[in-house]
Design a protein around this motif. Structure first.
Motif, short mmCIF file in Angstrom:
data_model
loop_
_atom_site.label_atom_id
_atom_site.label_comp_id
_atom_site.label_asym_id
_atom_site.label_seq_id
_atom_site.Cartn_x
_atom_site.Cartn_y
_atom_site.Cartn_z
N LYS A 99 2.37 -8.40 -8.70
CA LYS A 99 2.42 -7.18 -7.90
C LYS A 99 1.09 -6.42 -8.01
O LYS A 99 0.63 -5.81 -7.03
CB LYS A 99 3.57 -6.28 -8.37
N TYR A 100 0.50 -6.45 -9.20
CA TYR A 100 -0.81 -5.81 -9.39
C TYR A 100 -1.86 -6.51 -8.51
O TYR A 100 -2.69 -5.83 -7.89
CB TYR A 100 -1.22 -5.87 -10.86
N ALA A 138 -4.74 -5.38 -1.46
CA ALA A 138 -4.58 -4.36 -0.41
C ALA A 138 -5.67 -3.30 -0.51
O ALA A 138 -6.19 -2.83 0.52
CB ALA A 138 -3.20 -3.72 -0.52
N ILE A 139 -6.03 -2.92 -1.73
CA ILE A 139 -7.06 -1.89 -1.93
C ILE A 139 -8.44 -2.39 -1.53
O ILE A 139 -9.25 -1.65 -0.96
CB ILE A 139 -7.06 -1.41 -3.40
N GLN A 140 -8.71 -3.65 -1.80
CA GLN A 140 -10.04 -4.22 -1.53
C GLN A 140 -10.19 -4.73 -0.10
O GLN A 140 -11.30 -5.10 0.31
CB GLN A 140 -10.33 -5.36 -2.51
N ALA A 141 -9.11 -4.76 0.65
CA ALA A 141 -9.15 -5.31 2.02
C ALA A 141 -10.07 -4.50 2.92
O ALA A 141 -10.22 -3.28 2.76
CB ALA A 141 -7.74 -5.36 2.61
N ILE A 172 -1.49 0.61 -16.72
CA ILE A 172 -0.04 0.54 -16.88
C ILE A 172 0.40 -0.90 -17.15
O ILE A 172 1.23 -1.16 -18.04
CB ILE A 172 0.68 1.09 -15.63
N TYR A 173 -0.17 -1.83 -16.40
CA TYR A 173 0.15 -3.25 -16.61
C TYR A 173 -0.19 -3.67 -18.04
O TYR A 173 0.61 -4.34 -18.71
CB TYR A 173 -0.60 -4.12 -15.61
N GLU A 174 -1.36 -3.29 -18.51
CA GLU A 174 -1.79 -3.70 -19.85
C GLU A 174 -0.95 -3.06 -20.95
O GLU A 174 -0.69 -3.69 -21.98
CB GLU A 174 -3.27 -3.35 -20.05
N VAL A 175 -0.50 -1.83 -20.72
CA VAL A 175 0.39 -1.18 -21.68
C VAL A 175 1.68 -1.99 -21.82
O VAL A 175 2.17 -2.22 -22.94
CB VAL A 175 0.70 0.26 -21.24
N ILE A 176 2.22 -2.44 -20.70
CA ILE A 176 3.46 -3.22 -20.73
C ILE A 176 3.20 -4.62 -21.28
O ILE A 176 3.97 -5.13 -22.12
CB ILE A 176 4.08 -3.29 -19.32
N ASN A 205 4.34 1.03 -4.43
CA ASN A 205 5.79 1.18 -4.64
C ASN A 205 6.40 -0.07 -5.25
O ASN A 205 7.23 0.00 -6.16
CB ASN A 205 6.49 1.50 -3.31
N ASP A 206 6.00 -1.23 -4.74
CA ASP A 206 6.53 -2.50 -5.27
C ASP A 206 6.18 -2.67 -6.75
O ASP A 206 6.99 -3.17 -7.54
CB ASP A 206 5.96 -3.68 -4.47
#
Length: 244
Positions: free
Chosen positions: A138-139, A145-148, A214-218, A161-162
């Protein structure tokens, strides 16, 4: 059924709103466990006689509880207490907050932060390797999407959101998932404005960094970084309002 009627406290109803009191009496029965999920409630006639009120009032109360997702009518079988959550149960809470005359923005923002901290803490405890891999996917979608070029803000927002919904799913707690869904529904326009502001002000790398943190924390189960990461993510809410 007469025994069940006694158990749930079907005593004659006094003044005030008869329909509301029928609702309150049935709600109390569910709270005390006299009526449990899956139980069939007494018939309209039985409740009308026990409460000492007209069947129209009983019927109206049942209609309301069915609309709220608390009861369900099974044709030919009767009316039963529902098992589990339904989306319709969430609607009254949403409308109650929307129609609140007080300035509830600050309280809602604080509650959103509290919910996200709680969900991430729970996700750290319960996450599996499969969960971590799914979150990373998801990341990556968000990053793409951000780099598009050209960038589609709504696609970025959907990917955002996803990403957060995936974290909520990790905790395997339907109650917390539903409550968090309410909070995210109520903050939808705020979050969309925030993402739009960040992207239009050339801060897309910052938005990506927050999600990577956030991903790395998880991934690393870094409990000591939860407050810091969540706090940093809300700087974007502040940025949204600095222009006003």
């Amino acid at each position: 059924m007469a025994t069940k009627s006694k158990e749930i406290g079907l005593k004659p109803i006094q003044k005030e709103s008869v329909v509301q009191q029928v609702i309150d009496r049935l709600t109390e029965a569910m709270l005390t466990g006299a009526l449990k999920p899956g139980d069939k409630i007494p018939t309209e006639l039985e409740m009308s006689e026990s409460f000492g009120v007209g069947r129209n009032s009983i019927r109206e109360a049942i209609k309301i509880l069915v609309y709220l997702g608390v009861l369900e009518i099974r044709r030919a079988d009767g009316t039963f207490v529902r098992s589990g959550f339904t989306d319709s149960m969430i609607d009254p809470m949403i409308y109650g907050i929307i129609l609140n005359e007080d300035d509830s923005y600050t309280e809602l923002k604080e509650f959103r932060e509290f919910m996200e901290q709680s969900i991430i803490r729970s996700a750290l405890k319960k996450r599996t390797q499969e969960d971590v891999e799914k979150l990373y996917e998801k990341y990556c979608v968000l990053e793409e999407a951000i780099q598009a070029e050209p960038m589609d803000i709504l696609k970025v927002f959907e990917a955002d959101n996803d990403f957060h919904d995936t974290i909520s799913e990790m905790i395997h707690n339907s109650l917390m998932f539903k409550i968090n869904s309410v909070v995210r529904t109520l903050t939808y326009s705020l979050r969309l404005r925030t993402v739009t502001h960040v992207l239009e002000n050339q801060l897309k790398e910052d938005l990506l960094r927050v999600h990577k943190d956030i991903y790395e924390v998880i991934q690393n189960q870094a409990y000591d970084r939860i407050d810091e990461v969540i706090h940093n993510s809300y700087l974007y809410d502040k940025l949204t309002y600095e222009d006003h």
